[in-house]
Write a protein that holds these residues in place. Structure first.
Motif, PDB file in Angstrom:
ATOM      1  N   THR A 167       0.858  -1.183   0.000  1.00 57.93           N
ATOM      2  CA  THR A 167       0.000   0.000   0.000  1.00 57.93           C
ATOM      3  C   THR A 167       0.889   1.226   0.000  1.00 57.93           C
ATOM      4  O   THR A 167       2.103   1.127   0.163  1.00 57.93           O
ATOM      5  CB  THR A 167      -0.958   0.019   1.208  1.00 57.93           C
ATOM      6  OG1 THR A 167      -1.967   1.003   0.993  1.00 57.93           O
ATOM      7  CG2 THR A 167      -0.216   0.330   2.496  1.00 57.93           C
ATOM      8  N   TRP A 171      -2.451   6.737  -1.248  1.00 53.93           N
ATOM      9  CA  TRP A 171      -3.800   6.164  -1.248  1.00 53.93           C
ATOM     10  C   TRP A 171      -4.487   6.413   0.091  1.00 53.93           C
ATOM     11  O   TRP A 171      -5.680   6.720   0.146  1.00 53.93           O
ATOM     12  CB  TRP A 171      -3.703   4.678  -1.548  1.00 53.93           C
ATOM     13  CG  TRP A 171      -4.995   3.923  -1.608  1.00 53.93           C
ATOM     14  CD1 TRP A 171      -5.391   2.905  -0.785  1.00 53.93           C
ATOM     15  CD2 TRP A 171      -6.063   4.098  -2.548  1.00 53.93           C
ATOM     16  NE1 TRP A 171      -6.631   2.437  -1.154  1.00 53.93           N
ATOM     17  CE2 TRP A 171      -7.069   3.147  -2.240  1.00 53.93           C
ATOM     18  CE3 TRP A 171      -6.266   4.956  -3.622  1.00 53.93           C
ATOM     19  CZ2 TRP A 171      -8.255   3.034  -2.955  1.00 53.93           C
ATOM     20  CZ3 TRP A 171      -7.453   4.849  -4.348  1.00 53.93           C
ATOM     21  CH2 TRP A 171      -8.430   3.897  -4.010  1.00 53.93           C
ATOM     22  N   THR A 172      -3.741   6.315   1.175  1.00 53.59           N
ATOM     23  CA  THR A 172      -4.298   6.554   2.501  1.00 53.59           C
ATOM     24  C   THR A 172      -4.766   8.005   2.631  1.00 53.59           C
ATOM     25  O   THR A 172      -5.815   8.273   3.244  1.00 53.59           O
ATOM     26  CB  THR A 172      -3.248   6.263   3.583  1.00 53.59           C
ATOM     27  OG1 THR A 172      -2.545   5.062   3.267  1.00 53.59           O
ATOM     28  CG2 THR A 172      -3.898   6.106   4.947  1.00 53.59           C
ATOM     29  N   TRP A 212      -9.472   5.849  -9.754  1.00 53.46           N
ATOM     30  CA  TRP A 212     -10.510   5.125  -9.005  1.00 53.46           C
ATOM     31  C   TRP A 212     -11.907   5.502  -9.507  1.00 53.46           C
ATOM     32  O   TRP A 212     -12.744   4.624  -9.759  1.00 53.46           O
ATOM     33  CB  TRP A 212     -10.352   5.440  -7.523  1.00 53.46           C
ATOM     34  CG  TRP A 212     -11.418   4.903  -6.630  1.00 53.46           C
ATOM     35  CD1 TRP A 212     -11.670   3.598  -6.329  1.00 53.46           C
ATOM     36  CD2 TRP A 212     -12.374   5.680  -5.889  1.00 53.46           C
ATOM     37  NE1 TRP A 212     -12.724   3.506  -5.455  1.00 53.46           N
ATOM     38  CE2 TRP A 212     -13.170   4.761  -5.162  1.00 53.46           C
ATOM     39  CE3 TRP A 212     -12.610   7.044  -5.751  1.00 53.46           C
ATOM     40  CZ2 TRP A 212     -14.200   5.177  -4.325  1.00 53.46           C
ATOM     41  CZ3 TRP A 212     -13.636   7.456  -4.912  1.00 53.46           C
ATOM     42  CH2 TRP A 212     -14.418   6.535  -4.222  1.00 53.46           C
ATOM     43  N   ASP A 286      -5.213  -4.687   0.614  1.00 56.25           N
ATOM     44  CA  ASP A 286      -6.151  -3.665   0.151  1.00 56.25           C
ATOM     45  C   ASP A 286      -6.360  -3.874  -1.350  1.00 56.25           C
ATOM     46  O   ASP A 286      -5.640  -3.325  -2.179  1.00 56.25           O
ATOM     47  CB  ASP A 286      -5.583  -2.273   0.436  1.00 56.25           C
ATOM     48  CG  ASP A 286      -6.597  -1.169   0.167  1.00 56.25           C
ATOM     49  OD1 ASP A 286      -7.572  -1.431  -0.552  1.00 56.25           O
ATOM     50  OD2 ASP A 286      -6.396  -0.047   0.664  1.00 56.25           O
ATOM     51  N   TYR A 289      -6.953  -0.734  -3.599  1.00 60.08           N
ATOM     52  CA  TYR A 289      -5.714  -0.032  -3.939  1.00 60.08           C
ATOM     53  C   TYR A 289      -5.008  -0.718  -5.097  1.00 60.08           C
ATOM     54  O   TYR A 289      -4.561  -0.065  -6.055  1.00 60.08           O
ATOM     55  CB  TYR A 289      -4.793   0.030  -2.721  1.00 60.08           C
ATOM     56  CG  TYR A 289      -3.366   0.420  -3.060  1.00 60.08           C
ATOM     57  CD1 TYR A 289      -3.048   1.711  -3.453  1.00 60.08           C
ATOM     58  CD2 TYR A 289      -2.334  -0.523  -2.997  1.00 60.08           C
ATOM     59  CE1 TYR A 289      -1.741   2.059  -3.774  1.00 60.08           C
ATOM     60  CE2 TYR A 289      -1.031  -0.180  -3.305  1.00 60.08           C
ATOM     61  CZ  TYR A 289      -0.730   1.113  -3.692  1.00 60.08           C
ATOM     62  OH  TYR A 289       0.564   1.453  -4.013  1.00 60.08           O
TER      63      TYR A 289
END
Length: 301
Positions: A167, A171-172, A212, A286, A289
């Motif tokens: 990850t 993205w977080t 996304w 994830d 992701y």
């Protein structure tokens, strides 16, 4: 409590950790994970501080690995911090000479057994985290493309060698935006036919959100450049008119829908400790992701 060990061994470090645990009344009881941090001297203070703050929610043994002077003879120095103000235990490992090429051998004997492992690279990170020696020790591997010289290229490289468990903090950082965008589209709206994501240049979170949204909605989303800070606007073009979410100050967003009044929503930019704490809450892969990263690379953004 702070313990300094110079020109030491992993056995001596392990013994010192055991003595510190006994003296402090067993602070490793309830340790939920091991957090390995691969960093350098310039970044170690901020990284350890973020890990300490995240550790209040996730008690862990933090093992910070700092490679120094590869031309010097092999040597290992350690700095152990434990006790009040330091959830769990923190060990800074400074490796010199060829030992720096075998950090996994130094770290492995110091891991709390039968406890999950997370490896974090605060500055960029390898393009193939799962193949890195410290990455191979971990269930989760956390990089940060935002700190790379060319974040988009870093994301493309991560996509090429992605493995479940990888990850990235880019993205977080997008989590709060994704939650707000999903909630916005839960309300009645016209068909989404496209849109845009605006952010400061070299913002990988915006790149990932655009990828996304394109995948989830089956419509093209353009990546636009703004003055920042961070992501400043997401726009949905629908058959009923545009839906926009703007955040010019990095703290509060304004949601605007056709034929409706504006609504303000708290949407502050989060620091490293908050981002790291979020990643430590889940140790399973994830998949979203991974799919988004692959879509980003395939689109050649």
């Amino acid at each position: 409590m702070m313990i300094d060990l110079t020109d030491t061994t992993t056995r001596a470090i392990h013994d010192a950790l055991t003595r510190a645990r006994d003296q402090m009344g067993g602070p490793t009881t309830g340790m939920v994970l091991n957090l390995i941090i691969m960093t350098d001297e310039s970044a170690q203070y901020d990284a350890v501080r973020a890990a300490t703050q995240a550790g209040r929610e996730h008690p862990c043994r933090v093992l910070g690995v700092i490679a120094r002077d590869p031309e010097s003879p092999s040597r290992l120095d350690a700095e152990i911090r434990t006790g009040e103000g330091a959830p769990g235990q923190t060990v800074l490992l400074r490796t010199y000479g060829p030992m720096g090429m075998h950090a996994d051998s130094v770290v492995m004997p110091l891991l709390v057994p039968d406890t999950p492992v997370v490896t974090w690279w605060p500055r960029g990170g390898p393009s193939a985290p799962s193949y890195d020696p410290l990455g191979q020790l971990a269930q989760r591997r956390v990089t940060d493309a935002a700190t790379a010289p060319e974040p988009a290229e870093a994301l493309a490289a991560l996509a090429a060698d992605y493995r479940p468990g990888d990850t990235d903090l880019s993205w977080t950082r997008a989590t709060t935006w994704r939650s707000l965008l999903a909630a916005t589209l839960d309300q009645p709206h016209g068909q989404v036919i496209g849109g845009s994501v605006s952010a400061e240049p070299r913002n990988p979170s915006a790149d990932l959100i655009a990828a996304w949204l394109s995948g989830k909605l089956g419509a093209p989303f353009r990546r636009d450049v703004s003055g920042g800070p961070g992501i400043t606007e997401v726009r949905f073009a629908t058959t009923d008119g545009d839906i926009t979410i703007t955040r010019p100050d990095g703290r509060t967003a304004t949601l605007s829908r056709p034929d409706q009044g504006e609504r303000r929503v708290a949407l502050h930019r989060r620091d490293s400790a908050e981002l790291l704490a979020e990643e430590l809450r889940r140790l399973d892969p994830d998949d979203v992701y991974g799919e988004t990263l692959s879509r980003f690379a395939a689109a050649g953004r």
